[in-house]
Design an enzyme around this catalytic site. Sequence first.
Site, PDB file in Angstrom:
ATOM      1  N   GLU A  19       0.832  -1.213   0.000  1.00  0.00           N
ATOM      2  CA  GLU A  19       0.000   0.000   0.000  1.00  0.00           C
ATOM      3  C   GLU A  19       0.863   1.259   0.000  1.00  0.00           C
ATOM      4  O   GLU A  19       0.524   2.250  -0.667  1.00  0.00           O
ATOM      5  CB  GLU A  19      -0.941  -0.001   1.202  1.00  0.00           C
ATOM      6  CG  GLU A  19      -2.092  -0.962   1.074  1.00  0.00           C
ATOM      7  CD  GLU A  19      -3.060  -0.634  -0.043  1.00  0.00           C
ATOM      8  OE1 GLU A  19      -3.126   0.536  -0.484  1.00  0.00           O
ATOM      9  OE2 GLU A  19      -3.760  -1.555  -0.488  1.00  0.00           O
ATOM     10  N   GLU A  23       1.441   6.446  -7.102  1.00  0.00           N
ATOM     11  CA  GLU A  23       0.351   7.321  -7.523  1.00  0.00           C
ATOM     12  C   GLU A  23       0.709   8.789  -7.314  1.00  0.00           C
ATOM     13  O   GLU A  23       0.391   9.639  -8.158  1.00  0.00           O
ATOM     14  CB  GLU A  23      -0.935   6.956  -6.787  1.00  0.00           C
ATOM     15  CG  GLU A  23      -1.522   5.638  -7.266  1.00  0.00           C
ATOM     16  CD  GLU A  23      -2.903   5.356  -6.712  1.00  0.00           C
ATOM     17  OE1 GLU A  23      -3.431   6.195  -5.948  1.00  0.00           O
ATOM     18  OE2 GLU A  23      -3.449   4.303  -7.049  1.00  0.00           O
TER      19      GLU A  23
END
Length: 94
Positions: free
Chosen positions: A38, A45
């Site tokens: 994560e 991103e």
Amino acid sequence: MLHVLVMVFIVSCGVFFKITPIQWVITLVMGALILVAELFNTSIEAVVDLVTEEYHPLAKIAKDTASAACFIADMVAAGMWLVVFVPKVIALFR
């Protein structure tokens, strides 16, 4: 945040079922795998968003691939946790 809540639940289950040391290793390593995946996903991103605000096919591939890696890590961890905890749950109801 959801992953942290799942880890709290999994660790609580480990304490409740008194899992073995090797099962603790499996449980904690799988949790760490999810959290690391994560974090990498978030960083990828963020970098993609920093580089371009416009739609670009390569940006989409980078984001989708990072997200898929998180999904795979989640599924592997879920499978390992099932291996650890399903026998304990079955034994509880015998």
